[in-house]
Motif scaffolding. Structure first.
Motif, PDB file in Angstrom:
ATOM      1  N   ARG A 264       1.614  10.360  -9.820  1.00  0.00           N
ATOM      2  CA  ARG A 264       2.092  11.460  -8.824  1.00  0.00           C
ATOM      3  C   ARG A 264       2.713  11.097  -7.771  1.00  0.00           C
ATOM      4  NH1 ARG A 264      -4.284  13.632  -7.786  1.00  0.00           N
ATOM      5  NH2 ARG A 264      -4.896  14.301  -9.944  1.00  0.00           N
ATOM      6  N   GLY A 265       3.213   9.653  -7.560  1.00  0.00           N
ATOM      7  CA  GLY A 265       3.973   9.335  -6.341  1.00  0.00           C
ATOM      8  C   GLY A 265       5.261   8.492  -6.743  1.00  0.00           C
ATOM      9  N   GLY A 266       5.087   7.947  -7.816  1.00  0.00           N
ATOM     10  CA  GLY A 266       6.245   7.054  -8.422  1.00  0.00           C
ATOM     11  C   GLY A 266       5.883   5.587  -8.117  1.00  0.00           C
ATOM     12  N   LEU A 267       6.636   4.696  -8.730  1.00  0.00           N
ATOM     13  CA  LEU A 267       6.380   3.392  -8.444  1.00  0.00           C
ATOM     14  C   LEU A 267       6.873   2.722  -7.143  1.00  0.00           C
ATOM     15  CD1 LEU A 267       5.762   0.489  -9.595  1.00  0.00           C
ATOM     16  CD2 LEU A 267       7.911   0.463 -10.468  1.00  0.00           C
ATOM     17  N   LYS A 268       8.007   3.193  -6.779  1.00  0.00           N
ATOM     18  CA  LYS A 268       8.461   2.857  -5.534  1.00  0.00           C
ATOM     19  C   LYS A 268       7.740   3.154  -4.247  1.00  0.00           C
ATOM     20  CE  LYS A 268      12.647   2.635  -2.435  1.00  0.00           C
ATOM     21  NZ  LYS A 268      12.698   1.309  -2.721  1.00  0.00           N
ATOM     22  N   LYS A 269       6.915   4.258  -4.321  1.00  0.00           N
ATOM     23  CA  LYS A 269       6.189   4.827  -3.264  1.00  0.00           C
ATOM     24  C   LYS A 269       4.719   3.940  -3.231  1.00  0.00           C
ATOM     25  CE  LYS A 269       3.354   8.784  -1.669  1.00  0.00           C
ATOM     26  NZ  LYS A 269       3.226  10.247  -2.132  1.00  0.00           N
ATOM     27  N   TRP A 270       4.277   3.498  -4.195  1.00  0.00           N
ATOM     28  CA  TRP A 270       2.941   3.024  -4.218  1.00  0.00           C
ATOM     29  C   TRP A 270       3.059   1.554  -4.443  1.00  0.00           C
ATOM     30  CZ3 TRP A 270      -1.534   4.695  -3.360  1.00  0.00           C
ATOM     31  CH2 TRP A 270      -1.729   6.086  -3.292  1.00  0.00           C
ATOM     32  N   LEU A 271       4.393   0.924  -4.392  1.00  0.00           N
ATOM     33  CA  LEU A 271       4.459  -0.631  -4.670  1.00  0.00           C
ATOM     34  C   LEU A 271       3.575  -1.366  -3.581  1.00  0.00           C
ATOM     35  CD1 LEU A 271       5.577  -3.293  -6.242  1.00  0.00           C
ATOM     36  CD2 LEU A 271       7.692  -2.922  -4.804  1.00  0.00           C
ATOM     37  N   TRP A 272       4.259  -1.179  -2.170  1.00  0.00           N
ATOM     38  CA  TRP A 272       3.641  -1.781  -1.106  1.00  0.00           C
ATOM     39  C   TRP A 272       2.144  -1.606  -1.264  1.00  0.00           C
ATOM     40  CZ3 TRP A 272       4.986  -5.816   1.583  1.00  0.00           C
ATOM     41  CH2 TRP A 272       6.466  -5.893   1.685  1.00  0.00           C
ATOM     42  N   PRO A 273       1.531  -0.292  -1.161  1.00  0.00           N
ATOM     43  CA  PRO A 273      -0.024  -0.238  -1.066  1.00  0.00           C
ATOM     44  C   PRO A 273      -0.476  -0.792  -2.156  1.00  0.00           C
ATOM     45  CG  PRO A 273       1.058   1.985  -0.991  1.00  0.00           C
ATOM     46  CD  PRO A 273       2.118   0.852  -0.994  1.00  0.00           C
ATOM     47  N   MET A 274      -0.249  -0.733  -3.524  1.00  0.00           N
ATOM     48  CA  MET A 274      -0.649  -1.734  -4.479  1.00  0.00           C
ATOM     49  C   MET A 274      -0.632  -3.287  -4.326  1.00  0.00           C
ATOM     50  SD  MET A 274       0.166   0.421  -7.898  1.00  0.00           S
ATOM     51  CE  MET A 274      -0.943   2.004  -8.273  1.00  0.00           C
ATOM     52  N   ALA A 275       0.339  -3.782  -3.642  1.00  0.00           N
ATOM     53  CA  ALA A 275       0.734  -5.347  -3.320  1.00  0.00           C
ATOM     54  C   ALA A 275      -0.445  -5.436  -2.305  1.00  0.00           C
ATOM     55  CB  ALA A 275       1.908  -5.659  -2.923  1.00  0.00           C
ATOM     56  N   LEU A 276      -0.696  -4.738  -1.496  1.00  0.00           N
ATOM     57  CA  LEU A 276      -1.649  -5.059  -0.289  1.00  0.00           C
ATOM     58  C   LEU A 276      -3.050  -4.999  -1.085  1.00  0.00           C
ATOM     59  CD1 LEU A 276      -0.351  -2.874   2.745  1.00  0.00           C
ATOM     60  CD2 LEU A 276      -0.440  -5.494   2.321  1.00  0.00           C
ATOM     61  N   CYS A 277      -3.254  -4.205  -1.954  1.00  0.00           N
ATOM     62  CA  CYS A 277      -4.548  -4.316  -2.683  1.00  0.00           C
ATOM     63  C   CYS A 277      -4.888  -5.194  -3.492  1.00  0.00           C
ATOM     64  CB  CYS A 277      -4.906  -2.881  -3.540  1.00  0.00           C
ATOM     65  SG  CYS A 277      -4.954  -1.485  -2.379  1.00  0.00           S
ATOM     66  N   LEU A 278      -3.682  -5.959  -4.115  1.00  0.00           N
ATOM     67  CA  LEU A 278      -3.643  -6.985  -4.800  1.00  0.00           C
ATOM     68  C   LEU A 278      -4.085  -8.177  -3.848  1.00  0.00           C
ATOM     69  CD1 LEU A 278      -2.575  -7.864  -8.159  1.00  0.00           C
ATOM     70  CD2 LEU A 278      -0.925  -9.052  -6.667  1.00  0.00           C
ATOM     71  N   THR A 279      -3.637  -8.344  -3.051  1.00  0.00           N
ATOM     72  CA  THR A 279      -3.701  -9.632  -2.117  1.00  0.00           C
ATOM     73  C   THR A 279      -4.878  -9.562  -1.042  1.00  0.00           C
ATOM     74  OG1 THR A 279      -1.842  -8.617  -0.778  1.00  0.00           O
ATOM     75  CG2 THR A 279      -1.198 -10.050  -2.274  1.00  0.00           C
ATOM     76  N   LEU A 280      -4.978  -8.750  -0.410  1.00  0.00           N
ATOM     77  CA  LEU A 280      -5.976  -8.749   0.719  1.00  0.00           C
ATOM     78  C   LEU A 280      -7.359  -8.804   0.460  1.00  0.00           C
ATOM     79  CD1 LEU A 280      -4.479  -6.221   3.401  1.00  0.00           C
ATOM     80  CD2 LEU A 280      -4.015  -8.655   3.297  1.00  0.00           C
ATOM     81  N   PRO A 281      -7.629  -8.474  -0.676  1.00  0.00           N
ATOM     82  CA  PRO A 281      -9.201  -8.795  -1.052  1.00  0.00           C
ATOM     83  C   PRO A 281      -9.385 -10.073  -1.389  1.00  0.00           C
ATOM     84  CG  PRO A 281      -8.168  -6.702  -2.185  1.00  0.00           C
ATOM     85  CD  PRO A 281      -7.092  -7.472  -1.428  1.00  0.00           C
TER      86      PRO A 281
END
Length: 437
Positions: free
Chosen positions: A292-309
């Protein structure tokens, strides 16, 4: 008579997943349970990734000899032997060296099986059927994850408690795995169809393979932004790569050593239910988000979800909670975040592989992905040992896990750095996720 793909796809992709989890999860657990130091365990089991790293270098040679079906079944017979051999040698005094040899052979046969089975899938099925069964093969690969990381670990825990012998309990697990692969290989000799198109590629020689490989290699490293792309492939998952070898030992290590003291049975329950469900949910929601938003839009939110937990592991190590529900909840959140964040990584590999020779270039990308997991994992045990001896983060002694997981949080900076430098077309994502992928 033509056999439905349902006769062989489920068993083939269970057979594709099980040895991967046996080599990369069960080996870690069994060595830790049998007293191998974390330093030696992480370093030597890290080398077991190597066949998947170098897989692109020998995959073209499978086209020279026999058929994809023949390779697939042959590898299943060989894995039956190597996995059973692990079981036979575990109760011996020289189990570590002997079983490492058979684990490495299993990894090599498994990587070869991946090449042959995926090639057979593409040869045997039409384009329409390939698309129709892609979800089926993924589902049964996940079932292999449930079996390998969940069911078999729970069974090992049950045998440990009832026999009182760790080596004997795990020995039966690997003998059982060997028997399973023997039955699968025999089953496939009967129910895996022989395809007219499944034969050695005509005109292919060692010289043509080497020439084509050299051309593919050169064109891959001439791609635009290759440096930032390679850094992304190697470092985006650095926190996970460091964690991978030590999370399981942390969960089952005694509390006096800084662990959570879970039983093998409870660890299998967490791996096979909580972890897998969270990982799948994160991946599914991640795919929907990118579509729905493309890879570039979601890269940073997904990187944060990968690391912060990963902070949850810091909390678990610092407070060592007794509540099994609390531990499961923390691992669910961490695994969900990883599944969500990993979606961006896999889609980037597809993005970077586009163009001429995209299949071969994607194989190179996955090789670098495996290398990025292999090297940090090899030194994770050594880092834990250092942090157990010195007050690097203010806590020494049995608090080595606390120090180690704070190092994992520090390594998240590498993930952020490569996300900042990587180049992605803002339009990429919607069409590829909904259509071709």
């Amino acid at each position: 008579m033509h056999k439905s793909p349902w006769w062989w796809i489920p068993t083939t992709y269970i057979a594709e997943g099980l040895p991967y989890f046996a080599v990369n999860t069960l080996a870690v657990l069994v060595y830790h349970k049998m007293g191998v130091s974390l330093t030696d365990m992480a370093f030597f089991t890290g080398w077991l990734y190597l066949p998947w790293v170098i897989k692109p270098f020998w995959s073209p040679f499978i086209d020279l000899f026999k058929t994809k079906r023949g390779w697939t079944i042959a590898m299943q017979f060989l894995m039956a032997i190597t996995l059973a051999s692990v079981g036979f040698f575990l109760p011996t005094s020289f189990f570590f060296a002997a079983t490492l040899v058979f684990f490495w052979l299993t990894a090599f046969f498994s990587a070869t099986h991946d090449i042959a089975a995926d090639g057979y899938y593409m040869i045997e099925l039409s384009a329409h059927d390939q698309a129709a069964f892609v979800g089926v093969r993924s589902t049964f690969y996940r079932i292999a994850s449930l079996m390998g990381q969940g069911g078999l670990v729970m069974l090992a825990g049950y045998l440990e408690e009832n026999t009182g012998e760790i080596a004997r309990a795990w020995s039966w697990i690997f003998i059982l795995l060997g028997a399973f692969f023997l039955l699968v290989a025999l089953y496939h000799t009967r129910f895996m169809p022989k395809s007219e198109a499944d034969r050695p590629v005509p005109g292919v020689t060692v010289n043509t393979i080497l020439r084509d490989f050299a051309n593919t290699f050169v064109t891959f490293f001439r791609k635009p932004h290759i440096v930032s792309a390679l850094l992304f492939m190697l470092l985006y998952r650095l926190p996970e790569a460091l964690c991978l070898k030590l999370v399981q030992p942390f969960l089952i290590s005694p509390r006096s050593e800084g662990g959570l003291g879970l039983s093998t049975y409870h660890l299998g329950f967490i791996n096979g239910t909580v972890g897998v469900i969270a990982l799948l949910a994160g991946g599914i929601i991640g795919g929907i988000a990118i579509s729905r938003g493309g890879l570039k839009k979601w890269l940073w939110p997904m990187a944060l979800c990968l690391t912060l937990p990963c902070l949850f592991y810091c909390g678990l190590a610092m407070f060592q909670p007794q509540s099994f529900t609390l531990i499961c909840s923390a691992i669910f959140i961490e695994q969900f975040g990883y599944g969500f964040g990993f979606t961006a990584f896999m889609l980037y590999l597809i993005y970077f592989s586009r163009g001429e020779s995209k299949t071969s270039h994607y194989a190179f990308c996955t090789a670098f992905m495996a290398l990025g997991m292999m090297i940090p994992g090899m030194f994770a045990g050594w880092l834990h040992q250092i942090f157990s001896l010195y007050n690097i983060f203010g806590m020494g002694g049995p608090q080595g896990y606390v120090n180690f997981f704070w190092l994992v949080m520090l390594s998240c900076l590498a993930t952020f750095a490569v996300c900042f430098s990587v180049k992605i077309d803002p339009s990429f994502g919607k069409k590829e996720v909904r259509g071709e992928k």
